[in-house]
Design an enzyme around this catalytic site. Structure first.
Site, PDB file in Angstrom:
ATOM      1  N   HIS A   1      -9.117 -20.112 -16.986  1.00  0.00           N
ATOM      2  CA  HIS A   1      -7.983 -20.377 -16.102  1.00  0.00           C
ATOM      3  C   HIS A   1      -7.028 -19.199 -15.954  1.00  0.00           C
ATOM      4  O   HIS A   1      -6.426 -19.018 -14.898  1.00  0.00           O
ATOM      5  CB  HIS A   1      -7.202 -21.579 -16.643  1.00  0.00           C
ATOM      6  CG  HIS A   1      -6.039 -21.978 -15.809  1.00  0.00           C
ATOM      7  ND1 HIS A   1      -6.173 -22.492 -14.531  1.00  0.00           N
ATOM      8  CD2 HIS A   1      -4.691 -21.933 -16.053  1.00  0.00           C
ATOM      9  CE1 HIS A   1      -4.976 -22.756 -14.033  1.00  0.00           C
ATOM     10  NE2 HIS A   1      -4.062 -22.420 -14.932  1.00  0.00           N
TER      11      HIS A   1
ATOM     12  N   ASP B   1      -1.842 -20.454 -10.789  1.00  0.00           N
ATOM     13  CA  ASP B   1      -1.602 -21.811 -11.279  1.00  0.00           C
ATOM     14  C   ASP B   1      -0.547 -22.465 -10.385  1.00  0.00           C
ATOM     15  O   ASP B   1      -0.717 -22.483  -9.172  1.00  0.00           O
ATOM     16  CB  ASP B   1      -1.194 -21.744 -12.767  1.00  0.00           C
ATOM     17  CG  ASP B   1      -1.004 -23.100 -13.400  1.00  0.00           C
ATOM     18  OD1 ASP B   1      -2.018 -23.772 -13.668  1.00  0.00           O
ATOM     19  OD2 ASP B   1       0.152 -23.507 -13.620  1.00  0.00           O
TER      20      ASP B   1
END
Length: 328
Positions: free
Chosen positions: A305, A106
């Site tokens: 994610h 991320d």
């Protein structure tokens, strides 16, 4: 290869440019620096630390500036990318190492990539998880984000950029907000394609209005959520959110590196159900130019994610296999 933290984990703090940097390390051997994203902590690498240690590496997961037990400067501009890169340099030196492989997820992926870009003499390879590498440059970020989204809705990055705005939503129920945010981006709990997209905020609304209700992803136990919630209940979210508030500063700071590739060996791992990989598919397509020494780009089918937490065994296998090639 899915492991929980054990007594072999070593917590320590080192001195960084802006104060204390907390890290957790395990194992001996070549240094692998692990950088988390938003809204996480060193704990997001709990499955990778023992796996990398068992494979013969010294794995060190830091609390990025503003998170966990690391220092939290008050100034918003203390969270610009170039400062976070210097934190990583300080960690490598404090651990008595000359260089390291840097791996990030991320926001940590962006920080890892920029660390490799600015300090190739220290960061000899870069592993990027979830967020693809896109070289510095292009239009001013706030101009881009302001155009994303249809009528009556606002992109989450723009929402996060206004100081205090997201904090007022999150602070009343940190644990509940984190649980909803994690669920919104996880493969097994994210909203269906015909439901409201949680990456956008309705005008006058809150981001959490679009979080899945009462759904917890399989990778996130109650104990895991307790760990994350306890950290942010103690520190607040401002330090973490300040990363989003420096994107225009980053754009200016990194202008001399516009279009620059990362020349070191690299690896990318993402999920096919992650908006980061679909929205930035052009960046992945450009890897032959932007990551000329890319070993492989892996898109994990049906993964969201939080790749190293959703699919720890696969990610551990891919990371250790790649790290082995760096030793040859």
């Amino acid at each position: 290869m899915r492991s929980r933290p054990t007594a072999a984990l070593r917590h320590r703090t080192v001195q960084g440019p802006a104060g204390r940097l907390h890290l957790v390390e395990q194992g001996t051997g070549p240094l692998v620096l692990l950088l988390h994203g938003f809204p996480e902590s060193w704990y997001s690498w709990r499955h990778q630390l023992p796996a990398l240690a068992s494979a013969g590496y010294r794995a060190a997961a830091i609390d990025v500036r503003g998170y966990g037990r690391s220092s939290k400067p008050a100034a918003v501009d203390a969270y610009r990318m170039v400062d976070l890169v210097e934190d990583n340099v300080a960690v490598v030196r404090a651990l008595g190492e000359e260089n390291a492989v840097v791996i990030g997820h991320d926001w940590g992926s962006n920080i890892a990539a920029t660390s490799a870009l600015l300090h190739p003499e220290i960061f000899r390879a870069a592993g990027l998880l979830s967020v693809p590498y896109a070289p510095p440059g292009g239009p001013r970020p706030t101009d881009v984000f302001s155009r994303i989204g249809g009528p009556g809705q606002e992109f989450y990055v723009s929402y996060f950029q206004e100081p205090g705005r997201a904090e007022s939503e999150i602070e009343p129920d940190v644990r509940g907000w984190l649980a909803g945010f994690y669920a919104a981006l996880s493969a097994d709990t994210m909203p269906a394609a015909n439901e409201a997209d949680p990456h956008f905020v309705a005008r006058g609304g809150r981001l959490c209005d679009r979080f899945p209700a009462a759904r917890r992803p399989a990778w996130l136990s109650e104990e895991d959520l307790d760990v994350y919630a306890a950290e942010f209940e103690r520190t607040g979210l401002t330090g973490a959110l300040n990363r989003y508030r420096n994107m225009d500063r980053d754009w200016q700071d990194l202008a001399p590196h516009r279009g620059a590739p990362i020349e070191q060996p690299s690896l990318f791992i993402g999920g096919t159900l992650d908006a980061s990989t679909t929205w930035m598919s052009d960046a992945i397509d450009a890897y032959p130019t932007t990551l000329p020494r890319l070993s492989a780009s892996h898109l994990l089918e049906g993964c969201g994610h939080w790749v190293q937490q959703e699919r720890p065994d696969e990610v551990n296998g891919l990371l250790t296999e790649w790290l082995t090639t760096l030793r040859s």
